[in-house]
Design a protein around this motif. Sequence first.
Motif, mmCIF file in Angstrom:
data_model
loop_
_atom_site.group_PDB
_atom_site.id
_atom_site.type_symbol
_atom_site.label_atom_id
_atom_site.label_comp_id
_atom_site.label_asym_id
_atom_site.label_seq_id
_atom_site.Cartn_x
_atom_site.Cartn_y
_atom_site.Cartn_z
ATOM 1 N N GLU A 418 0.830 -1.210 0.000
ATOM 2 C CA GLU A 418 0.000 0.000 0.000
ATOM 3 C C GLU A 418 0.863 1.259 0.000
ATOM 4 N N ARG A 419 1.940 1.207 0.782
ATOM 5 C CA ARG A 419 2.826 2.379 0.847
ATOM 6 C C ARG A 419 3.413 2.696 -0.530
ATOM 7 N N ALA A 440 -6.352 9.226 -5.169
ATOM 8 C CA ALA A 440 -7.358 8.287 -4.655
ATOM 9 C C ALA A 440 -8.163 7.678 -5.798
ATOM 10 N N ARG A 441 -8.525 8.538 -6.774
ATOM 11 C CA ARG A 441 -9.290 8.050 -7.929
ATOM 12 C C ARG A 441 -8.482 7.023 -8.716
ATOM 13 N N ALA A 442 -7.173 7.303 -8.893
ATOM 14 C CA ALA A 442 -6.314 6.379 -9.638
ATOM 15 C C ALA A 442 -6.137 5.058 -8.890
ATOM 16 N N LEU A 443 -6.145 5.124 -7.556
ATOM 17 C CA LEU A 443 -5.988 3.903 -6.749
ATOM 18 C C LEU A 443 -7.305 3.145 -6.576
ATOM 19 N N LYS A 456 -2.422 5.588 8.946
ATOM 20 C CA LYS A 456 -1.963 4.313 9.486
ATOM 21 C C LYS A 456 -0.485 4.099 9.185
ATOM 22 N N LEU A 457 -0.089 4.409 7.953
ATOM 23 C CA LEU A 457 1.310 4.256 7.564
ATOM 24 C C LEU A 457 2.210 5.215 8.348
#
Length: 467
Positions: A418-419, A440-443, A456-457
């Motif tokens: 994820e990182r 965010a859209r690309a992910l 979280k990271l």
Amino acid sequence: MLPAELNLAQQSEILFYREVLDALPDGILIVDKDCVIRYINPAWTRIRKLTKEQVVGKTMQQVRTGRILSSVLRTGQPVFDVHKKIEDEEYVVTVIPIKQGSQIIGGVSISKDIAEVKRLIQVVEKSAAVITSQKIDPIGKEVQYTFEDIVGRSKAIKELIEKAKKVARTDSSILIRGESGTGKELFAQAIHNASNRRYGYFVAVNCAAIPADLLESELFGYEPGAFTGADKKGKMGLFQLADKGTIFLDEIGDMPLSLQGKLLRVLQDGVIRRVGATSKVDKVDVRVIAATNRNIEELIAQKSFREDLYYRLNVIPLVLPPLRERREDILTLAEHFLETYNKKFKRKLIFSPQVTRVLYEYDWPGNIRELKNAIEYAVNMAEGPEIMLADLPENVRSAAGNAMPALQTLEQMVMEAERQAIMAALNQYGTTTVGKRKAARALGISLACLYKKIKKLQQHHLLKHEL
């Protein structure tokens, strides 16, 4: 009151120039050709202790002033820099005729406080000393750092910054203690930059780097012919150079005992005596900030440091904690230095998770200086998009290597994946709100979900907190 026949533009212009004259620190008096006083500014009333009502509209003879002005109105020749004593204060007076063509229509008297003249002369002398000095660097250098440049989010460093900001407003002596590489001069510069002395020089002296037989003449100056090889004109010392400013005495614990008495006199009486001078002393107005990484109390017990000097210096103690005692700042600093060297070397490197963990766990005996050097080294060594373990200095790798787990858990592998995906998207779209929305859209996730994953990271020290 302004003449009624003037239009609004003319009245506005006159008011503007009057405001300029009112704001000047020098005393200004203007008369017409008949020696009638037409204008005085607030500085003139303060110098002469006369009100505007007592002066304006009257002749110079009526207020018993202006003998030089009378002469200038008669001859048309200006008079410069006449030394006068007014109300027990000394001033330098310049008088200039006001002409319209060849006709004299009035005159202006300008009274400048002689103390200000002397201050300006000292500024010129100091500038000359900075230009010609060869021995000690940096003298009169531009102060680079402010409190904004101190990086850290730990409670310890935030409290220290707040304390330093408070004491910056005073002239009390400060003793900064801390291990080598903790940023003692950075704090000293920040204090100077936040003080009323910021327009004076910040003079930094490393007491351990200058031979003992030279240190006295460098700090206090010397008279002509004071010793073999001395400049025939003598030399201004660093305390005089720092007049109205700050002197930073680094490694004060290494100052020779023979000089400590002279420094004590500066702190107690505000005077210095040049090498070779018999009775002549010079007044100085200097704030002293000292620093050391040595145990001063132990030096006092060994009779190598004066106890009375210690108490004079230690009015405001500032103790900088080592990096190992504020671990939450390690990665913040590491990311800061990485950003600096990425820009310098035109790279776009990020830390691998293994490197992040090593940086966090290493004790950094050389503190911030060692960390900075390690990041610069790693940026030079890295070949791929990430800084890997092999890119770190060998001593950092070996010290923390045994603490590294041989295998990663499934959660660790997921977070690493994820990182990498998040960093790739942010590098492409940027870290602004608009950029994060596009990332965010690309992910394929919502903006809120992206923020949650970033947080979280960050909690696991896998992303910098400024994202």
